[in-house]
Design a protein around this motif. Structure first.
Motif, PDB file in Angstrom:
ATOM      1  N   ASP A 111      -3.204  13.629  -0.474  1.00 41.31           N
ATOM      2  CA  ASP A 111      -4.702  13.542  -0.086  1.00 41.31           C
ATOM      3  C   ASP A 111      -4.440  14.253   1.380  1.00 41.31           C
ATOM      4  OD1 ASP A 111      -5.642  12.997  -1.941  1.00 41.31           O
ATOM      5  OD2 ASP A 111      -6.283  10.991  -1.543  1.00 41.31           O
ATOM      6  N   GLU A 112      -3.148  13.826   1.976  1.00 35.33           N
ATOM      7  CA  GLU A 112      -2.729  13.768   3.742  1.00 35.33           C
ATOM      8  C   GLU A 112      -3.064  15.350   4.056  1.00 35.33           C
ATOM      9  OE1 GLU A 112      -2.518  12.923   7.376  1.00 35.33           O
ATOM     10  OE2 GLU A 112      -2.616  11.674   5.554  1.00 35.33           O
ATOM     11  N   GLU A 168       1.286   6.523  -7.139  1.00 36.21           N
ATOM     12  CA  GLU A 168       0.520   6.832  -5.295  1.00 36.21           C
ATOM     13  C   GLU A 168       0.784   7.158  -4.132  1.00 36.21           C
ATOM     14  OE1 GLU A 168      -2.616   4.150  -5.164  1.00 36.21           O
ATOM     15  OE2 GLU A 168      -1.837   5.336  -6.875  1.00 36.21           O
ATOM     16  N   ARG A 169       2.508   7.237  -4.637  1.00 39.78           N
ATOM     17  CA  ARG A 169       3.197   8.128  -2.854  1.00 39.78           C
ATOM     18  C   ARG A 169       2.745   9.396  -3.163  1.00 39.78           C
ATOM     19  NH1 ARG A 169       9.019   4.773  -3.494  1.00 39.78           N
ATOM     20  NH2 ARG A 169       7.749   2.380  -3.211  1.00 39.78           N
ATOM     21  N   TYR A 213       0.433   4.028  -1.443  1.00 39.05           N
ATOM     22  CA  TYR A 213      -0.469   5.465  -0.713  1.00 39.05           C
ATOM     23  C   TYR A 213      -0.723   5.662   0.210  1.00 39.05           C
ATOM     24  CZ  TYR A 213      -4.775   8.289   0.224  1.00 39.05           C
ATOM     25  OH  TYR A 213      -6.011   9.231   0.004  1.00 39.05           O
ATOM     26  N   ARG A 214      -0.737   4.956   1.265  1.00 36.71           N
ATOM     27  CA  ARG A 214      -1.358   4.742   2.791  1.00 36.71           C
ATOM     28  C   ARG A 214      -0.081   4.480   3.603  1.00 36.71           C
ATOM     29  NH1 ARG A 214      -6.337   4.168   4.459  1.00 36.71           N
ATOM     30  NH2 ARG A 214      -7.695   3.006   2.691  1.00 36.71           N
ATOM     31  N   ARG A 245       0.828   8.682   3.222  1.00 35.71           N
ATOM     32  CA  ARG A 245      -0.274   9.614   4.100  1.00 35.71           C
ATOM     33  C   ARG A 245       0.632   8.978   5.347  1.00 35.71           C
ATOM     34  NH1 ARG A 245      -5.766  10.301   3.030  1.00 35.71           N
ATOM     35  NH2 ARG A 245      -6.079  11.674   4.561  1.00 35.71           N
ATOM     36  N   ASP A 267       0.996  -1.236  -0.198  1.00 37.99           N
ATOM     37  CA  ASP A 267       0.136  -0.042  -0.420  1.00 37.99           C
ATOM     38  C   ASP A 267       0.935   1.374  -0.113  1.00 37.99           C
ATOM     39  OD1 ASP A 267      -1.781   1.970   0.083  1.00 37.99           O
ATOM     40  OD2 ASP A 267      -3.010   0.741   1.373  1.00 37.99           O
ATOM     41  N   GLY A 294      -1.162  10.202  -2.019  1.00 39.97           N
ATOM     42  CA  GLY A 294      -1.705   9.896  -0.914  1.00 39.97           C
ATOM     43  C   GLY A 294      -0.760  11.842  -0.218  1.00 39.97           C
TER      44      GLY A 294
END
Length: 347
Positions: free
Chosen positions: A217-218, A210-211, A178-179, A182, A176, A214
């Motif tokens: 979004d964070e 994806e990074r 993305y997470r 974040r 993951d 993330g």
């Protein structure tokens, strides 16, 4: 016509439905991967567990589908592994740990490297592996265009991809990213940083996309400014080049897309007379073996490549034996490793 009932409390399938590998796993109280290991007579299964699985198989009168069993009898016990033609830590680690898992399952691996961003070259490699009569093909995918190729493949054997794909698929496994990104940014926010820059990997790299997502979004979740990311190529040289021109002001922090670019960035900051973490906090991604020995030791995001390799192999076995039972996997979580390259703004 009414639907067959689901398995009851005794683990048996409802009327009108033959047992599948998940029914066996439920009755034996194990995972479906363990059932697969018993069926294939693989090592690393406790005798007591093997006995429970065999008892459940007998009780449910379970056998793999005829199509899958026919495929099993024609096995060459070899798997084609397509890796990108790069030496980056992530893809190299995935390939290594998949090889370990395949050997533990008594499979040989035919490894071929191809240009990471060239779908035509990847397709040619896949066709070559098909001519070698491999039982399955595994691809370590790092580029967006290659992922689209993988999604379009329709082969007579299972194709499993390790890829950071926001859209899940039963035949794609991932960590993951993305997470993980974040988590890195949240760590910096909790330390009091309000301006967090991002040095990203290549624009077409799945992990980098994806990074970046993330990170954005964070920051948005905390209502912080979202500056334009700077794109490198995963190398220490690109990290050094970008670090030389970063706009550093009091309280700033930098989230870097991988540890190798971070190595170059740390060098550039030292050359500018800036101290980490006194003047700028820095977080990397990957937790390469050298991360704890940098100056200062690097706060970074750790990825579990060993477990990913095992999951890829388990996916291959399930795809051969019970293709109708394949399900989407939740991406593996990452872990924040806090060292000395980050500190609270007020410290």
């Amino acid at each position: 016509m009414s639907e067959p009932r689901r398995a009851g409390g005794d683990g048996k399938p409802g009327p009108g439905r033959t047992a599948n590998i998940f029914d066996v796993a439920r009755l034996a109280g194990v995972s479906h991967q363990t059932v697969s290991r018993v069926i294939n007579d693989l090592p690393n299964v406790r005798p007591s567990t093997r006995a429970r699985v065999e008892q459940a198989i007998a009780q449910l009168q379970y056998s793999p589908s005829p199509a899958a069993r026919a495929l099993v009898t024609r096995r060459t016990r070899s798997i084609g592994l397509v890796t990108p033609g790069i030496s980056d830590y992530g893809p190299t680690s995935i390939a290594m740990h998949f090889n370990f898992a395949a050997r533990a399952a008594r499979y040989n691996v035919e490894t071929v490297s191809a240009p990471s961003e060239d779908p035509k070259a990847i397709r040619a490699v896949v066709d070559g592996l098909l001519r070698q009569r491999v039982d399955a093909i595994v691809l370590v995918v790092v580029d967006i265009a290659v992922l689209e190729l993988v999604r379009s493949l329709d082969l007579r054997i299972p194709v499993v991809a390790a890829a950071s794909a926001p859209r899940r698929s039963p035949m794609i496994v991932s960590i993951d990213q993305y997470r993980g990104a974040r988590t890195a940014v949240r760590h910096l926010v909790e330390l009091g940083h309000t301006r967090i820059l991002h040095v990203a990997g290549p624009r077409t790299a799945l992990d980098a996309v994806e990074r970046v997502r993330g990170w954005r979004d964070e920051l948005a979740g905390h209502r912080l400014e979202i500056p334009e990311p700077l794109f490198g190529d995963w190398s220490a040289a690109s990290g050094h080049r970008l670090g030389s021109g970063l706009d550093i002001e009091p309280g700033v922090a930098v989230f870097v897309g991988n540890d190798h670019m971070t190595i170059g960035l740390l060098s550039a900051l030292r050359e500018r007379g800036l101290q980490v973490p006194r003047d700028v906090s820095v977080v990397g991604f990957d937790d390469v073996p050298e991360a704890g020995y940098l100056f200062p030791p690097l706060t970074t995001i750790r990825q579990d490549f060993a477990t990913l390799g095992e999951i890829i192999m388990q996916k291959v076995l399930i795809a051969v034996e019970e293709p109708d039972t394949l399900t989407e996997d939740i991406p593996l979580p990452t872990r924040l490793v806090v060292r000395q390259s980050t500190r609270a703004v007020d410290d």
